[in-house]
Each structure stands twice: as structure tokens, then as C-alpha cells.
Motif scaffolding. Structure first.
Motif, PDB file in Angstrom:
ATOM      1  N   VAL A   5       0.834  -1.469  -0.084  1.00  0.00           N
ATOM      2  CA  VAL A   5       0.206   0.114  -0.024  1.00  0.00           C
ATOM      3  C   VAL A   5       0.849   1.022  -0.152  1.00  0.00           C
ATOM      4  O   VAL A   5       1.811   1.417   0.614  1.00  0.00           O
ATOM      5  N   ILE A   6       0.861   2.499  -0.946  1.00  0.00           N
ATOM      6  CA  ILE A   6       1.348   3.195  -0.572  1.00  0.00           C
ATOM      7  C   ILE A   6       0.179   4.471  -0.076  1.00  0.00           C
ATOM      8  O   ILE A   6      -0.640   4.752  -0.990  1.00  0.00           O
ATOM      9  N   ILE A   7       0.497   5.434   0.720  1.00  0.00           N
ATOM     10  CA  ILE A   7      -0.660   6.200   1.158  1.00  0.00           C
ATOM     11  C   ILE A   7      -0.166   7.791   0.638  1.00  0.00           C
ATOM     12  O   ILE A   7       0.750   8.245   1.307  1.00  0.00           O
ATOM     13  N   ILE A   8      -0.561   8.458   0.103  1.00  0.00           N
ATOM     14  CA  ILE A   8      -0.746   9.886  -0.252  1.00  0.00           C
ATOM     15  C   ILE A   8      -1.299  10.996   0.931  1.00  0.00           C
ATOM     16  O   ILE A   8      -2.431  10.745   1.079  1.00  0.00           O
ATOM     17  N   GLY A   9      -0.870  11.822   1.707  1.00  0.00           N
ATOM     18  CA  GLY A   9      -1.184  12.573   2.811  1.00  0.00           C
ATOM     19  C   GLY A   9      -0.875  11.915   3.768  1.00  0.00           C
ATOM     20  O   GLY A   9      -1.140  10.729   4.475  1.00  0.00           O
ATOM     21  N   GLY A  10      -0.011  12.707   4.372  1.00  0.00           N
ATOM     22  CA  GLY A  10       0.120  12.245   6.208  1.00  0.00           C
ATOM     23  C   GLY A  10      -0.266  12.929   7.022  1.00  0.00           C
ATOM     24  O   GLY A  10       0.338  13.540   7.683  1.00  0.00           O
ATOM     25  N   LEU A 148       6.943  10.092  -8.603  1.00  0.00           N
ATOM     26  CA  LEU A 148       7.292  11.378  -7.716  1.00  0.00           C
ATOM     27  C   LEU A 148       7.608  12.598  -8.169  1.00  0.00           C
ATOM     28  O   LEU A 148       8.553  12.737  -9.645  1.00  0.00           O
ATOM     29  N   THR A 149       8.051  13.898  -7.696  1.00  0.00           N
ATOM     30  CA  THR A 149       8.529  15.166  -8.763  1.00  0.00           C
ATOM     31  C   THR A 149       9.740  14.788  -8.373  1.00  0.00           C
ATOM     32  O   THR A 149      10.573  15.350  -9.339  1.00  0.00           O
ATOM     33  N   ASN A 150      10.791  14.503  -7.651  1.00  0.00           N
ATOM     34  CA  ASN A 150      11.134  13.963  -7.665  1.00  0.00           C
ATOM     35  C   ASN A 150      12.706  13.002  -8.449  1.00  0.00           C
ATOM     36  O   ASN A 150      13.581  12.056  -8.489  1.00  0.00           O
ATOM     37  N   GLY A 151      11.348  12.595  -8.779  1.00  0.00           N
ATOM     38  CA  GLY A 151      12.079  11.441  -9.615  1.00  0.00           C
ATOM     39  C   GLY A 151      12.278   9.838 -10.106  1.00  0.00           C
ATOM     40  O   GLY A 151      12.128   8.857 -10.759  1.00  0.00           O
ATOM     41  N   ARG A 152      11.540   9.376  -8.649  1.00  0.00           N
ATOM     42  CA  ARG A 152      11.601   8.013  -7.858  1.00  0.00           C
ATOM     43  C   ARG A 152      10.305   7.608  -8.612  1.00  0.00           C
ATOM     44  O   ARG A 152       9.330   8.448  -8.274  1.00  0.00           O
ATOM     45  N   ARG A 153      10.215   6.198  -8.661  1.00  0.00           N
ATOM     46  CA  ARG A 153       8.921   5.820  -8.448  1.00  0.00           C
ATOM     47  C   ARG A 153       8.725   4.805  -7.558  1.00  0.00           C
ATOM     48  O   ARG A 153       9.644   3.466  -7.686  1.00  0.00           O
ATOM     49  N   LEU A 154       7.619   4.279  -7.478  1.00  0.00           N
ATOM     50  CA  LEU A 154       7.190   3.528  -6.314  1.00  0.00           C
ATOM     51  C   LEU A 154       6.110   2.714  -7.125  1.00  0.00           C
ATOM     52  O   LEU A 154       4.949   3.034  -7.701  1.00  0.00           O
ATOM     53  N   ARG A 155       5.428   1.375  -6.564  1.00  0.00           N
ATOM     54  CA  ARG A 155       4.479   0.616  -7.262  1.00  0.00           C
ATOM     55  C   ARG A 155       3.866  -0.269  -5.842  1.00  0.00           C
ATOM     56  O   ARG A 155       4.949  -0.450  -5.125  1.00  0.00           O
ATOM     57  N   ALA A 156       2.666  -0.280  -5.937  1.00  0.00           N
ATOM     58  CA  ALA A 156       2.149  -0.896  -4.674  1.00  0.00           C
ATOM     59  C   ALA A 156       0.824  -1.920  -5.405  1.00  0.00           C
ATOM     60  O   ALA A 156       0.276  -1.716  -6.790  1.00  0.00           O
TER      61      ALA A 156
END
Length: 388
Positions: A5-10, A148-156
Motif C-alpha cells: 500500500v502507498i498512502i498519499i497524505g500524511g 514523484l516529482t523527484n523522479g522516484r517511482r513506487l509500485r504497490a
């Protein structure tokens, strides 16, 4: 797969969900755009507070959050007194009469945010990516991929939008939201009081809005005055002594003379609900799914109940993966009724008072308050729902 799981919003809801999912043995990443603000060095009180229900407090205790709060800055609400616009009509709620220790806990936003993030940072297996902006979300049958805007990619397997009323995740998933502005603002400020509040919260339904005084520790109260945009601007422009005098008069001197201890601040009020809480590989929680008028004090509690339910559904997913649409529909069905009932109740009260500036229906609504006050069973049902 990088994560389950990726949660967007902390914020409060997203961060608490991260802890709950970690406890369910899921691999979690939390993405938040803003850095965590440092604690105030002067010990000042936060203007924005929350009325945390006992059910939400128990949820936070199970996550290891509640014990991190400074007990000296948490106030129990043991009674609530609600007044109609004739001042005489009154509805009283008592924790003691309902068999409870408290109706709610008053907690500062800043303190609760910090306690949740301290708990997060004590869990090395939760990846907190802060600060980080989101650029693109790609949803496929197998996974969700976040750039992400920093170029990183996440998969979930699943992406959760906990990113507020203007949710980026909701827009990316093409989930529409029904919104209606109240054309009101909530003005908040803290005051010291001349008379003890004894753990009681006060609320006045007025023809210009709803005024609430919520108890804080050590002879202090927090004000939330939901009123017209014009009146809100006038309140925020007042000098501290004038604001205190205005609130003292509006509260009929219930706690004696007030003295302002924080500047007034305001924020716009809107009713909003996403048409769907889920989509394949996507779920919405908190304000991303729904927002509510603050007169019921239930906004953040609705969000915590979202987090509790989603964590439970995912923990009991059986053969399904976390982003399976049929699984996520269980969460949506479980939350829909609670959200609709709470939103409808708060909205109906707001309409009843604020769309009748001449007081044509004053007798009817004030009679309703008095009638409800005489119904012990109905009052108990209302309290039991509010404390979940």
C-alpha cells in the motif's frame, strides 16, 4: 512489488492508517508533501483543536499514539450543553448519565500530528517519504505506479488518497465529488475564562451561525464560530480585547468574561462527498472522501473510522490482493451509511438555522431541542453514535 500500500497524505488520517496497516503486517509507504513543523518553543496553544471521540482515542491508543500526548494538554469533555436561538431551549448530554467516562477529548491539532509522526518514526519498516510531491499515477490491472516529482517511482497493489478535500489521488482516479460551499467560515481562537468550565462544552445555534466553546485544560476554552463569510472577516479583524468582548456577549457570559490568548484564524466551510470511495487499486479516506460542517465535531472522527475500517478489511482480505476492487467495495459499503447519516444530520441542522435569518421556524426548532432533551433513550442513541 515495492509495497502493498502507498498512502498519499500524511495528515492525521493518512498517518494513522499507515500505522494500522503496518500492524496488519502490510508493507506501507507514506508520501507527504509538507515537512512536519517543529514544536512551538514558547509552549503556546494551537488555535485548531479536535474533539476526539472515545472510539477514536482507543484506536490511537492501540497504535501507540495516545500515550505520546502530554496528558496535561488533553481535556476530557464530560458534558455538553446545546442552546437554541431563543437561549431558553436547551439540550444537555452527560457522559455520566449515558454510562460513559467522557463524551470526547479535546486535543490540539499540532500535538496530535506530532504524536502520530513520532509513532511512525519509531517503526523503521514504514517508509515515510517527506517532503515529496506527486507527479503521475498509473493504474493497471496488476498494480498502481506512482511517479514523484523527484523522479522516484513506487509500485504497490493499492494507493490510498488521504490528501484532503482537493485530493490529487481522487482526480487521478477520475472519481467525481459532489460539493456545495456553505459560504461560511469557521473562526477559531482560544480564550481564558473567568468561571470554571467543569469539563463542559457549550454550543449556541444562532441566526448568524453556530458558536461553540470547547473546554481546554487550566481554565481555557477553544472557540469555533461558524458564521457568514462577512461576519467571519469582521471577527478576525477585531483587536483581541474586542474579540473577547464579542464572544463573551455571544455566549451570554456562560463562562464569565473571556480573555483572548491566541489570534483568531478562519477557514472556509464546504460540504463534499466523493461519488465513490474506491476504484480498482484506489481507496479514499478522510476529507478526500468526505467533508462535513464542524457543528457536529465529527470530521476527523469520520476519517479515523475510515482508517479503522480499511485496515480491518485489508487485514482480513483472504486470497485477494490489497487493490482488488471487490475487496475494496467491502470498505466502501461499510463506510457509506455512517458518512451519509453524519453528513445529513449536520447539514440538516445547518440548513434549519442558517437558512431562516428571520426566525420564522424558531418555535419549531427550539421545541425540537426541548423535546429531544426529554427523550433519554434518543439522547443515549445520539451519544452512542458520536463516541464511536
Amino acid at each position: 512489488m515495492d509495497r502493498d500500500v502507498i498512502i498519499i497524505g500524511g495528515g492525521l488520517v493518512g498517518a494513522s492508517l499507515a500505522l494500522a496497516l503496518h500492524a496488519a503486517r502490510l508493507r506501507v509507504a507514506l508520501v507527504e508533501a509538507r515537512p512536519l513543523p517543529p514544536p512551538p518553543e514558547d509552549g503556546s496553544w494551537d488555535q485548531r483543536i479536535y474533539a476526539i471521540s472515545p472510539g477514536s482515542a482507543a484506536f490511537l491508543e492501540n497504535l501507540g499514539v495516545w500515550r505520546r500526548l502530554d496528558a496535561a494538554r488533553v481535556q476530557r469533555v464530560e458534558d455538553m450543553r446545546v442552546f437554541g436561538d431563543d437561549v431558553v431551549s436547551e439540550l444537555d448530554f452527560s457522559a455520566y448519565e449515558t454510562g460513559l467516562r467522557e463524551l470526547a477529548f479535546i486535543v490540539e491539532n499540532r500535538a496530535l500530528q506530532r504524536a502520530i509522526w513520532e509513532a511512525l518514526q519509531s517503526e523503521p519498516h514504514i517508509e515515510c517519504i517527506v517532503p515529496a510531491g506527486c507527479d503521475r499515477l498509473e493504474l493497471t490491472a496488476e498494480a498502481a505506479e506512482l511517479s514523484l516529482t523527484n523522479g522516484r517511482r513506487l509500485r504497490a497493489r493499492l494507493v490510498v488518497g488521504a490528501d484532503g478535500a482537493d485530493s490529487w489521488v481522487r482526480a487521478q482516479a477520475q472519481i467525481d465529488a459532489v460539493a456545495r460551499p456553505y459560504r461560511q467560515s469557521a473562526v477559531v481562537a482560544n480564550f481564558s475564562v473567568a468561571q470554571p468550565h467543569h469539563g463542559a462544552a457549550f454550543q449556541w445555534f444562532r441566526r448568524d451561525g453556530v458558536l461553540a466553546l470547547l473546554p481546554l485544560p487550566r481554565a481555557r476554552v477553544s472557540m469555533v464560530w461558524s458564521t457568514t463569510e462577512t461576519h467571519a472577516a469582521q471577527l478576525q479583524a477585531l483587536a483581541p480585547p474586542a474579540l473577547a468582548a464579542e464572544v463573551t456577549a455571544a455566549s451570554h457570559g456562560a463562562l464569565g468574561a473571556l480573555e483572548t490568548i491566541t489570534p483568531a484564524a478562519g477557514f472556509a466551510l464546504n460540504l463534499q462527498r466523493a461519488r465513490r470511495f474506491v476504484a480498482p487499486r484506489v481507496a479514499l479516506v478522510g476529507d478526500a472522501a468526505h467533508s462535513i460542517h464542524p457543528l457536529a465535531g465529527q470530521g476527523v472522527n469520520l476519517g479515523f473510522r475510515d482508517a479503522r475500517e480499511l485496515a480491518q478489511v485489508l487485514a482480513q482480505r483472504g486470497p485477494y490482493d490489497c487493490g482488488d476492487f471487490h475487496l475494496l467495495r467491502r470498505y466502501e459499503r461499510a463506510r457509506r451509511e455512517d458518512v451519509l447519516v453524519t453528513q445529513f444530520s449536520a447539514d440538516a441542522l445547518q440548513r434549519l438555522f442558517n437558512r431562516d435569518p428571520r426566525g420564522r421556524f424558531a418555535g419549531v426548532r427550539n421545541f425540537g431541542l426541548r423535546l429531544t432533551n426529554r427523550g433519554a433513550r434518543l439522547k443515549s442513541l445520539l451519544v452512542r453514535h458520536a463516541v464511536e
